[in-house]
Scaffold this motif. Sequence first.
Motif, short mmCIF file in Angstrom:
data_model
loop_
_atom_site.label_atom_id
_atom_site.label_comp_id
_atom_site.label_asym_id
_atom_site.label_seq_id
_atom_site.Cartn_x
_atom_site.Cartn_y
_atom_site.Cartn_z
N MET A 194 0.84 -1.18 0.00
CA MET A 194 0.00 0.00 0.00
C MET A 194 0.89 1.24 0.00
SD MET A 194 -2.91 1.23 2.77
CE MET A 194 -1.80 1.56 4.12
N GLU A 195 0.50 2.22 -0.79
CA GLU A 195 1.19 3.51 -0.81
C GLU A 195 0.32 4.51 -0.05
OE1 GLU A 195 2.93 6.87 -3.90
OE2 GLU A 195 1.70 5.22 -4.68
N VAL A 196 0.87 5.11 1.00
CA VAL A 196 0.14 6.09 1.80
C VAL A 196 0.55 7.48 1.34
CG1 VAL A 196 -0.30 7.00 4.11
CG2 VAL A 196 0.03 4.54 3.78
N LYS A 197 -0.46 8.31 1.08
CA LYS A 197 -0.22 9.68 0.65
C LYS A 197 -0.97 10.64 1.57
CE LYS A 197 0.08 8.58 -4.26
NZ LYS A 197 -0.41 8.91 -5.60
N ILE A 198 -0.41 11.82 1.74
CA ILE A 198 -1.17 12.90 2.34
C ILE A 198 -2.02 13.47 1.23
CG2 ILE A 198 -1.05 15.21 3.35
CD1 ILE A 198 1.49 14.29 4.81
N ALA A 199 -3.31 13.59 1.46
CA ALA A 199 -4.23 14.08 0.43
C ALA A 199 -3.91 15.53 0.11
CB ALA A 199 -5.68 13.91 0.89
N LYS A 200 -3.49 15.77 -1.12
CA LYS A 200 -3.15 17.12 -1.54
C LYS A 200 -4.06 17.62 -2.65
CE LYS A 200 1.71 16.93 -0.22
NZ LYS A 200 1.53 17.53 1.07
N ASP A 205 -3.89 0.80 -3.00
CA ASP A 205 -3.39 -0.46 -3.53
C ASP A 205 -3.47 -0.31 -5.03
OD1 ASP A 205 -2.54 -3.13 -3.78
OD2 ASP A 205 -4.59 -3.89 -3.69
N GLY A 206 -2.35 0.01 -5.66
CA GLY A 206 -2.39 0.41 -7.06
C GLY A 206 -3.13 1.74 -7.14
N ASN A 207 -4.20 1.78 -7.93
CA ASN A 207 -5.01 3.00 -8.02
C ASN A 207 -6.23 2.97 -7.12
OD1 ASN A 207 -3.39 4.27 -9.95
ND2 ASN A 207 -4.36 3.12 -11.61
N GLN A 208 -6.43 1.86 -6.40
CA GLN A 208 -7.63 1.70 -5.58
C GLN A 208 -7.42 2.25 -4.17
OE1 GLN A 208 -9.03 -2.34 -5.06
NE2 GLN A 208 -10.78 -1.68 -3.84
N PRO A 209 -8.24 3.21 -3.76
CA PRO A 209 -8.16 3.69 -2.37
C PRO A 209 -8.70 2.62 -1.43
CG PRO A 209 -9.92 4.82 -3.54
CD PRO A 209 -9.24 3.92 -4.53
N ILE A 210 -7.90 2.24 -0.41
CA ILE A 210 -8.30 1.15 0.48
C ILE A 210 -8.22 1.49 1.96
CG2 ILE A 210 -7.67 -0.62 -1.23
CD1 ILE A 210 -5.15 -1.15 0.57
N ALA A 211 -7.60 2.61 2.30
CA ALA A 211 -7.44 2.98 3.71
C ALA A 211 -7.43 4.50 3.81
CB ALA A 211 -6.14 2.41 4.28
N ALA A 212 -7.80 4.99 5.00
CA ALA A 212 -7.84 6.43 5.20
C ALA A 212 -7.62 6.75 6.67
CB ALA A 212 -9.17 7.02 4.73
N GLY A 213 -7.30 7.99 6.93
CA GLY A 213 -7.18 8.49 8.29
C GLY A 213 -7.01 9.99 8.24
N ARG A 214 -7.26 10.62 9.37
CA ARG A 214 -6.99 12.05 9.45
C ARG A 214 -6.23 12.34 10.72
NH1 ARG A 214 -12.80 15.08 10.75
NH2 ARG A 214 -12.66 14.77 13.01
N GLN A 245 -1.85 -5.83 7.42
CA GLN A 245 -0.90 -4.87 7.97
C GLN A 245 -1.08 -3.45 7.44
OE1 GLN A 245 1.15 -6.10 10.48
NE2 GLN A 245 -0.02 -7.96 10.09
N PHE A 246 -2.14 -3.19 6.67
CA PHE A 246 -2.33 -1.86 6.12
C PHE A 246 -2.70 -0.84 7.20
CE2 PHE A 246 -3.50 -4.14 1.98
CZ PHE A 246 -2.19 -4.09 1.52
#
Length: 140
Positions: free
Chosen positions: A1-7, A49-58, A81-82
Motif C-alpha cells: 500500500m502507498e500512503v499519501k497525504i491528500a493534496k 493499492d495500485g489505483n484503488q483507495p483502500i485505507a484512510a485516516g486524518r 498490515q495496512f
Amino acid sequence: MEVKIAKTDEQQQDAYRVRHTVFVLEQNVPPEIEIDELENDSTHFIGYDGNQPIAAGRLRYVEDYGKLERVCVLKDFRGLQFGKQMIAEMENVIRSKGLPKAKLNAQTHAEDFYKSIGYQTISEQFMDAGIPHVTMIKEV
C-alpha cells in the motif's frame, strides 16, 4: 500500500469514500457526523493499492500531541498490515512536527490491535456514534 497525504480534491474524495464505506455503510455511523467541522483543520491520509483507495485516516494537532482520527481500512484489505502502515505514516508526521505523543479514540473491538503497536489505554469505555470507544496514547 502507498500512503499519501491528500493534496488534491480527488485524493480527499478518495479518503472520504473509504471512510463512508467503513463508518457509514458498514458501522452505521450517521453520515452527518462522519464528515464534521474539523475536516478543514486536519491532515488527511489515503492509502492506495495500485489505483484503488483502500485505507484512510486524518490527523489533527491538539495541544502537545497528534490526534489520529477516522483511521480505517476497507473490509477486504483488513489483516494485511495496512492499518499498521497507515498509523506508522501518521506517527512519522507527528514526529516530524516535534510532538512527543499520539492519541486516539479507539473502537473497543480494535483496542488489542492498538495495544499491539504500542498504544496504552488511558480512559474508561465511552460511547461515540453509538460505538464503544476508549482513549489511547503512545509516545512517538
